[in-house]
Scaffold this motif. Structure first.
Motif, mmCIF file in Angstrom:
data_model
loop_
_atom_site.group_PDB
_atom_site.id
_atom_site.type_symbol
_atom_site.label_atom_id
_atom_site.label_comp_id
_atom_site.label_asym_id
_atom_site.label_seq_id
_atom_site.Cartn_x
_atom_site.Cartn_y
_atom_site.Cartn_z
ATOM 1 N N ALA A 875 0.805 -1.221 0.000
ATOM 2 C CA ALA A 875 0.000 0.000 0.000
ATOM 3 C C ALA A 875 0.839 1.271 0.000
ATOM 4 O O ALA A 875 0.299 2.376 -0.092
ATOM 5 N N LEU A 876 2.151 1.126 0.114
ATOM 6 C CA LEU A 876 3.005 2.318 0.114
ATOM 7 C C LEU A 876 2.901 3.043 -1.224
ATOM 8 O O LEU A 876 2.886 2.400 -2.283
ATOM 9 N N PRO A 877 2.832 4.370 -1.201
ATOM 10 C CA PRO A 877 2.784 5.112 -2.475
ATOM 11 C C PRO A 877 4.127 5.044 -3.178
ATOM 12 O O PRO A 877 5.146 4.725 -2.561
ATOM 13 N N PRO A 878 4.145 5.342 -4.480
ATOM 14 C CA PRO A 878 5.435 5.365 -5.203
ATOM 15 C C PRO A 878 6.386 6.369 -4.563
ATOM 16 O O PRO A 878 5.956 7.391 -4.020
ATOM 17 N N GLY A 879 7.696 6.068 -4.576
ATOM 18 C CA GLY A 879 8.697 6.905 -3.905
ATOM 19 C C GLY A 879 8.863 8.246 -4.573
ATOM 20 O O GLY A 879 8.626 8.409 -5.774
#
Length: 1135
Positions: A875-879
């Protein structure tokens, strides 16, 4: 070659001398010289005859021919016959005097030819020249030039002619009216005087040893008197300089009484010229010659004039120099030569003048005075011998000056003192210390070259000091006893760290010299030198600074080399062992650079070297003393965290080798009490120290940690009152995190069988005791992410240690579920919108090791672990972009690797199709996610799991891969995903699944199937986003699947693909359509046979129950739904 031929060839060349191209002219001259090398006499004859015959040849061309003739004569004067010489002399004399112009190149070339011939045929040349030097008539200026140059080039043959020449010349001086001609007369007198002085200085080689200075006294004085009283006051600057240049050598030929008589007027007059001329070289040179002449006759006038001389000369040295041209440098050298003369005759007055000027704060005056002092220390050593203590004491204030120019000058003075025994005097050690201080200055940044091209960094104070220290150590033998072993005192103080490399190099050289002299000279008497570092201090210091080997101009190699040559002074048993181990370390450094060296690997090599050394010594007293010294040096490295971290590791290694439990406990307790827990690097180093020590002293290490936790120090820090103070609370968290980390390293390093017995009862209990804070009996959750991270890291190390032991398979870890739950709690607590700490990664790594231990996790717990970890990462957003993005990207990749390891570890517990399906089911929601980056991550994990399953597949009996269709149906439509990486990962997944099927069918792992291999070639077609290429590739992939999918998997494959028709990614739903059509076309007959159905009119298959949901409603598109935009399908194919 015959003479006529040489003449003809020469004339041909000479005819080309008038070519307009300068290059051709130069080549003609070069050819003439080459011809003259082979046939000098004939070539010179040809040139002489050509010039006589071509009387109208222009001056520039005549000059070039004469220059070529001079070159031939210079090399072959001894091959010349008399007739040719006579012809050349007449020609050159005629050419020289044909024009009245002064300083003409043509005249100078002809004059040079005469001088070249005169080196052998002096009488003939003089006969011709003197014919043009008649009494009562002003000679041609070139005649004077020729006579002057002849006297310089051939003094022995010319000096006998000079009395008559001088007597003829004197009356001519008054006749000269032009300043240019007067300058020529002055130059002639200067050269005549210099040739006479050369003759007198070498009377033992002279043809007439009876010649005396008195012979020339009267004539020289007459010329001197005229020049001094008439021409020295001229307004023409060039003439004044010519006069003073002549007066210098002439002063040596004046009768003693005449010189004494003239000095009171001569010296002030010469000094006065300094104010009139910017260019002072000739003035200073002449002044030096006059002073030498005065000293030679023991003149009393110098005493009277000394103060004025010193002031004038001192100001010349102190004047700012804007250029480093040779003329300016030579002028300074002549002034310093004057000081040498004065130092030899009046050393006391000179020092009384100079030394007080060292106390001034004016930079120019101090630098100039130091330059003079350095010069007289070198050039007047005998006179300065008894003045050494006085001179040394006068350096007190310059040593305190912070100006770089002054520092550089001081270093140069000390260098001179070292060569002449000053540093052997009381106070000399202060000078050595000053040099070392300058060596320790910070290294200079690379700078652009100066205005004159000089390298500013190479001329810096530090660079000059380093060169000076090395030269003094290696080339001045008398300094050996001063520097050895005194330089060892500078190795351990932190303020001299920058000087370690030059110090070590000098000490290595001195030590080797001592070894050559014998063992008694080399062995250091530590009792007699209280300030010297002990063998333990030296070993510690040199080993620690080697941990960062390329700092400070390569101090690692320098330190190790010094350690190697000092082995006898460190311990008598180390020599032979270090002869084999040390070169290996040095070779390793030579093979790497600062960029390629892994500091972690290098530190490990040094620790292995230390362990090996301790084993060789095997002396508990020596080892305990070494450990004590290491602990003592810890505060010295507070400014260099990496080195302090390494020193902690060295302490752990040394304590591990000690057999005295009391010493081990004492040092461990002191380390806990004095550590600076706020420093992350030190905290890590302390933990490593305890871990290394625990290898041999597990019980003692755990006991000291336990005692510290129970001690007043710890209890006082964790009291209720400190909770309400932010700073104290922060310090408490740091202290706790350090102790937790210590326990983690102890578990990681301790012997496995001993650690397993202590892990639950001591290690984990103490870890959680430090982590959980209770206030009034209530558990307080920590908010410090660093403490959490330390706990996770320690539990990771504990888990890994439990798994890696030989007894791991039989070890029953009762707190496994508790630890896994704690890790999950940390993971769930991490924010979902960014990734800043490695807590996720460390927690997942800990779980990776824990899941392999007994007892096995319950199914629901395992499912929760997988779900929580996937959600935490997927679920982490793109860096973000930029520097922060690079750091986060690295952390993200590490976290994904940890997740992959965890999932593969769980999969390893159930290596069955069912186990694989469970894993993929957890990935399924992410594979179908509407967010592209989530799909890409999920496909990457899926590919990893499938590859792992394939690599570790062990099929003992032929069993069906019953869920192949479900898995292929999940991954195959993703081959048309809008993200390129997802498309390619999907093909890889299908590829792995087909090979899994082959494995279950009984094929070996190295078997390669041509049909399945075609998927790898199709992968390239998925790079393009062009729909035509994309869907054509999907159709080809479906064909491969159709050929290799077992019949019993077709229904499950189609049903799974039907679900993909509603995929939020339109490309994937269209790809599912393409693949379903292809599968129905390729394998529809199989489905008919299974269902015992017949084709329905207007349909392409008999699978009406499954396709009815895809058929268009009557009236829409003529009751058919052709696939639009899916190239690659046969015409007329419908769903």
């Amino acid at each position: 070659m015959s003479r006529p031929y040489i003449k003809k060839l020469s004339f041909t060349l000479l005819d080309s001398i008038t070519d307009k191209d300068p290059m051709v002219q130069e080549q003609v001259c070069s050819a003439l010289c080459s011809l003259g090398e082979a046939q000098p006499d004939e070539t010179l004859r040809a040139c002489e005859e050509y010039l006589r015959q071509h009387d109208k040849l222009a001056h520039p061309y005549r000059t070039k021919i004469l220059r070529a003739m001079e070159t031939i004569l210079s090399s072959h004067i001894h091959d010349l016959d008399k007739d040719t010489a006579s012809a050349v002399i007449l020609l050159a004399s005629s050419e020289m005097t044909r024009t009245k112009e002064l300083d003409c190149d043509w005249q100078q070339a002809a004059s040079s030819v005469l001088v070249a011939v005169g080196k052998r045929f002096t009488n003939q040349v003089m006969e011709e020249v003197l014919n043009r030097f008649q009494p009562g008539m002003l000679p041609h200026s070139s005649v004077l030039h020729t006579l002057a140059n002849l006297s310089m080039s051939n003094a022995f043959d010319m000096v006998p002619f000079l009395p008559s020449i001088l007597s003829t010349m004197l009356p001519m001086l008054g006749m000269a009216k032009q300043d240019a001609l007067k300058v020529v007369f002055c130059c002639a007198l200067q050269h005549f005087s210099e040739s006479i002085l050369e003759y007198l200085a070498n009377l033992d080689q002279a043809p007439d040893p009876t010649v005396r200075k008195d012979t020339f006294g009267a004539d020289i004085f007459g010329a001197y008197d005229f020049l001094f009283h008439h021409w020295l006051q001229s307004r023409d600057a060039k003439l004044r300089l010519a006069v003073v240049a002549a007066l210098g050598p002439m002063s040596h030929l004046l009768p003693s009484e005449r010189l004494e008589e003239q000095l009171p007027k001569l010296l002030p007059a010469v000094l006065g010229l300094y104010k009139k001329h910017a260019e002072t070289f000739q003035i200073s040179k002449s002044l030096g010659q006059i002073l030498e002449a005065a000293v030679n006759v023991s003149s009393r006038t110098l005493e009277v004039q000394l103060e004025a001389l010193l002031v004038a000369l001192h100001s010349q040295i102190c004047v700012p120099v804007e250029s480093s041209s040779p003329l300016v440098m030579n002028s300074q050298k002549e002034v310093l030569r004057c000081f040498t003369v004065l130092a030899c005759c009046s050393p006391d007055r000179l020092l009384a003048f100079l030394l007080p000027r060292l106390d001034t704060n004016n930079e120019r005056l101090r630098v100039g005075t130091l330059q003079i002092l350095r010069h007289i220390v070198n050039s007047a050593a005998a006179q300065m011998e008894i003045k050494k203590p006085f001179i040394l004491s006068s350096m007190r204030l310059p040593l305190l000056d912070t100006n770089d120019k002054v520092k550089r000058a001081v270093v140069q003075v000390i260098s001179a003192m070292a060569h002449h025994g000053y540093l052997e005097q009381p106070g000399g050690e202060v000078m050595v210390e000053y040099i070392v201080q300058q060596c320790a200055l910070p290294a200079e940044e690379p700078q652009k070259p100066g205005p004159d091209g000089e390298d500013l960094a190479a001329d810096s104070v530090r660079a000059v000091s380093i060169r000076t220290l090395y030269l003094v150590s290696t080339t001045v033998d008398r300094m050996n006893s001063v520097l050895w072993p005194y330089l060892l005192e500078f190795l351990t103080p932190v303020r001299f760290t920058g000087a370690l490399t030059p110090l070590c190099r000098s000490l290595v050289h001195l030590a080797l010299k001592r070894q050559e002299a014998g063992a008694d000279d080399f062995l250091i008497q530590y009792n007699a030198n209280a300030n010297l570092p002990s063998p333990f201090a030296l070993t510690t210091r040199l080993l620690v600074v080697s941990s960062n080997p390329y700092l400070g101009d390569g101090r690692g190699a320098a330190s190790l080399r010094l350690l190697k040559v000092m082995h006898q002074n460190i311990h008598p048993l180390l020599g032979q062992r270090w002869e084999t181990t040390m070169p290996v370390l040095l070779e390793y450094l030579d093979e790497h650079t600062e960029e390629t060296l892994s500091l972690k690997e290098w530190e490990e090599k040094l620790l292995v070297f230390l362990r090996d050394t301790l084993i060789m010594v095997s002396d508990n007293v020596w080892i305990c003393q070494l450990s004590q010294e290491m602990c003592k040096q810890l505060p010295s490295y507070s400014g260099t965290p990496q080195e302090k971290n390494f020193l902690y590791k060295c302490i752990g290694t040394t304590l591990g080798a000690a057999s005295s439990k009391e010493v081990v406990r004492k040092h461990l307790r002191e380390l806990l009490e004095t550590a600076r827990y706020q420093e992350e690097t030190e905290k890590e180093g302390l933990a490593c120290c305890f871990g290394i020590c625990a290898i041999t002293h597990l019980e003692d290490t755990l006991a000291q940690l336990e005692d510290f936790v129970r001690s007043d120090v710890f209890r006082k820090s964790t009291s209720i009152f400190s909770i309400f103070k932010d700073r104290s609370e922060h310090e408490v968290e740091k202290l706790k995190s350090s102790l937790i980390l210590c326990y983690g390293h102890v578990a990681a390093q301790a012997p496995r069988e001993l650690m397993l017995a202590k892990v639950e009862s001591d290690i984990l209990r103490s870890i959680f005791q430090c982590f959980n804070t209770k206030v009034l009996g209530i558990k307080v959750e920590t908010k410090d992410p660093a403490l959490k991270l330390c706990l996770v890291q320690s539990l990771c190390m504990v888990s890994q240690a439990m798994c890696s032991g030989a007894q791991a398979s039989s070890f029953h870890f009762s707190r496994k579920a508790e630890l896994v739950a704690q890790m999950m709690e940390f993971i769930r607590a991490e924010p979902q919108d960014y990734l800043r700490t490695p807590i996720r990664k460390k927690a997942m790594l800990a779980c990776t090791y824990l899941v392999t231990l007994e007892p096995a996790l319950e199914e629901q717990t395992q499912a929760d672990v997988i779900h929580s970890c996937l959600h935490s990462v997927m679920a982490l957003p793109p860096g973000p972009e930029g520097e922060d993005g690079v750091c986060q990207e690295s952390l993200y990749l590490d976290t994904v690797c940890a997740l992959e390891d965890l999932l593969t570890s769980l999969l390893r517990q159930n290596m069955t199709p069912q186990g694989l399906q469970i894993m993929v089911e957890h990935l399924s929601p992410w594979i179908k996610s509407p967010r592209g980056h989530e799909r890409a991550r999920a496909l990457g994990l899926g590919a990893c799991l499938l590859q792992f399953f394939l690599e570790h597949l062990q099929v003992s009996t032929l069993v069906p891969f019953h869920n192949l269709g479900l898995l292929v149906g999940l991954f195959a439509p993703r081959c048309a995903d809008t993200w390129t990486t997802t498309r390619q990962e999907a093909v890889g997944c299908v590829y792995s699944l087909l090979y899994l099927q082959l494995g279950y069918e009984g094929f070996s792992r190295d078997h390669r199937d041509d049909v399945a291999e075609r998927l790898l070639t199709l992968k390239d077609g998925l790079v393009h986003a062009d729909p035509t290429i994309l869907f054509h590739t999907c159709h080809s992939i479906a064909q491969v699947i159709a050929k290799r999918l077992p019949s019993d998997q077709l229904i499950s494959l189609l049903l799974t693909m039907f679900e993909s028709l509603g995929d939020p990614d339109k490309n994937c739903s269209r790809a599912a359509t393409v693949m379903i059509n292809c599968l129905l076309k390729e394998r529809g007959n199989v489905l008919l046979e299974k269902s015992h159905l017949r084709p329905v009119a207007g349909t392409g298959c008999g699978a009406q129950p499954h396709c009815s949901g895809l058929r268009a409603a009557p009236g829409e598109d003529e009751q058919r739904c052709p696939i639009q935009g899916e190239p690659g399908l046969p015409s007329g194919q419908y769903c």
